[in-house]
Design a protein around this motif. Structure first.
Motif, PDB file in Angstrom:
ATOM      1  N   GLN A  15      44.720  22.763  -1.486  1.00 48.19           N
ATOM      2  CA  GLN A  15      45.149  21.729  -0.535  1.00 48.19           C
ATOM      3  C   GLN A  15      46.194  20.811  -1.159  1.00 48.19           C
ATOM      4  N   GLU A  16      47.052  20.278  -0.302  1.00 49.49           N
ATOM      5  CA  GLU A  16      48.071  19.307  -0.736  1.00 49.49           C
ATOM      6  C   GLU A  16      47.399  18.119  -1.454  1.00 49.49           C
ATOM      7  N   GLY A  17      47.991  17.737  -2.597  1.00 52.32           N
ATOM      8  CA  GLY A  17      47.501  16.580  -3.340  1.00 52.32           C
ATOM      9  C   GLY A  17      46.251  16.851  -4.152  1.00 52.32           C
ATOM     10  N   LYS A  18      45.878  18.140  -4.244  1.00 56.98           N
ATOM     11  CA  LYS A  18      44.619  18.476  -4.934  1.00 56.98           C
ATOM     12  C   LYS A  18      44.866  19.398  -6.124  1.00 56.98           C
ATOM     13  N   MET A  19      43.823  19.474  -6.964  1.00 58.88           N
ATOM     14  CA  MET A  19      43.830  20.402  -8.090  1.00 58.88           C
ATOM     15  C   MET A  19      42.651  21.349  -7.912  1.00 58.88           C
ATOM     16  N   LYS A  20      42.818  22.534  -8.421  1.00 58.02           N
ATOM     17  CA  LYS A  20      41.722  23.512  -8.350  1.00 58.02           C
ATOM     18  C   LYS A  20      41.672  24.262  -9.681  1.00 58.02           C
ATOM     19  N   LEU A  21      40.532  24.151 -10.334  1.00 66.66           N
ATOM     20  CA  LEU A  21      40.364  24.794 -11.638  1.00 66.66           C
ATOM     21  C   LEU A  21      39.684  26.148 -11.465  1.00 66.66           C
ATOM     22  N   VAL A  22      40.296  27.158 -12.053  1.00 66.00           N
ATOM     23  CA  VAL A  22      39.741  28.505 -11.970  1.00 66.00           C
ATOM     24  C   VAL A  22      39.670  29.067 -13.384  1.00 66.00           C
ATOM     25  N   SER A  23      38.555  29.689 -13.700  1.00 69.77           N
ATOM     26  CA  SER A  23      38.457  30.345 -14.992  1.00 69.77           C
ATOM     27  C   SER A  23      38.734  31.829 -14.776  1.00 69.77           C
ATOM     28  N   PHE A  24      39.731  32.337 -15.484  1.00 72.76           N
ATOM     29  CA  PHE A  24      40.073  33.747 -15.317  1.00 72.76           C
ATOM     30  C   PHE A  24      40.099  34.401 -16.693  1.00 72.76           C
ATOM     31  N   GLU A  25      39.211  35.333 -16.888  1.00 72.50           N
ATOM     32  CA  GLU A  25      39.084  36.024 -18.182  1.00 72.50           C
ATOM     33  C   GLU A  25      39.050  35.026 -19.334  1.00 72.50           C
ATOM     34  N   GLY A  26      38.274  33.960 -19.134  1.00 67.38           N
ATOM     35  CA  GLY A  26      38.096  32.973 -20.190  1.00 67.38           C
ATOM     36  C   GLY A  26      39.210  31.935 -20.275  1.00 67.38           C
ATOM     37  N   LEU A  27      40.252  32.103 -19.462  1.00 63.80           N
ATOM     38  CA  LEU A  27      41.364  31.140 -19.474  1.00 63.80           C
ATOM     39  C   LEU A  27      41.134  30.077 -18.408  1.00 63.80           C
ATOM     40  N   PRO A  28      41.185  28.802 -18.775  1.00 60.56           N
ATOM     41  CA  PRO A  28      41.052  27.757 -17.759  1.00 60.56           C
ATOM     42  C   PRO A  28      42.411  27.503 -17.104  1.00 60.56           C
ATOM     43  N   ILE A  29      42.538  27.896 -15.866  1.00 60.62           N
ATOM     44  CA  ILE A  29      43.821  27.808 -15.174  1.00 60.62           C
ATOM     45  C   ILE A  29      43.725  26.760 -14.072  1.00 60.62           C
TER      46      ILE A  29
END
Ligand code: FES
Length: 104
Positions: A15-29
């Motif tokens: 969403q606009e103005g937001k952050m979203k943290l995703v862990s992918f293969e151990g990488l925090p993206i």
């Protein structure tokens, strides 16, 4: 070195103005959408590794929660010392998904 694009996030989940943290293969993206622009960065601050996801957005600047270092999302540069940069991922938006380029 082999490089590949992988799907990590559906575009509608950012969403606009937001952050979203995703862990992918151990990488925090960390995915960010500000002013209609998407940024994809390594969540670990280049200073001491704190997670940007706990920080704040100020326009096109992200402020680290630990010591308030401010980084320009477009250039990746730390405001007080531009040689220090956060890590940005190359990405593309296709078929409603955000694909990022990972280096093997
Ligand atoms: S760890 Fe981010 S400013 Fe210190």
């Amino acid at each position: 070195m082999e490089e590949e694009f992988v799907v990590v996030l559906e575009e509608k989940d950012l969403q606009e103005g937001k952050m979203k943290l995703v862990s992918f293969e151990g990488l925090p993206i960390l995915f960010i959408k500000q002013q209609g622009k998407i940024f994809v960065i390594d969540n670990r601050c280049p200073h001491m590794g704190c997670g940007f996801s706990g920080g704040t957005l100020a326009g096109l600047v992200i402020v680290c929660p630990c010591h308030d270092w401010r980084f320009n999302l477009e250039t990746g540069e730390y405001e007080d010392e531009p040689l220090i940069k956060l890590k940005k991922f190359e990405f593309k938006v296709e078929s409603g998904k955000i694909w990022i380029k990972l280096e093997e």
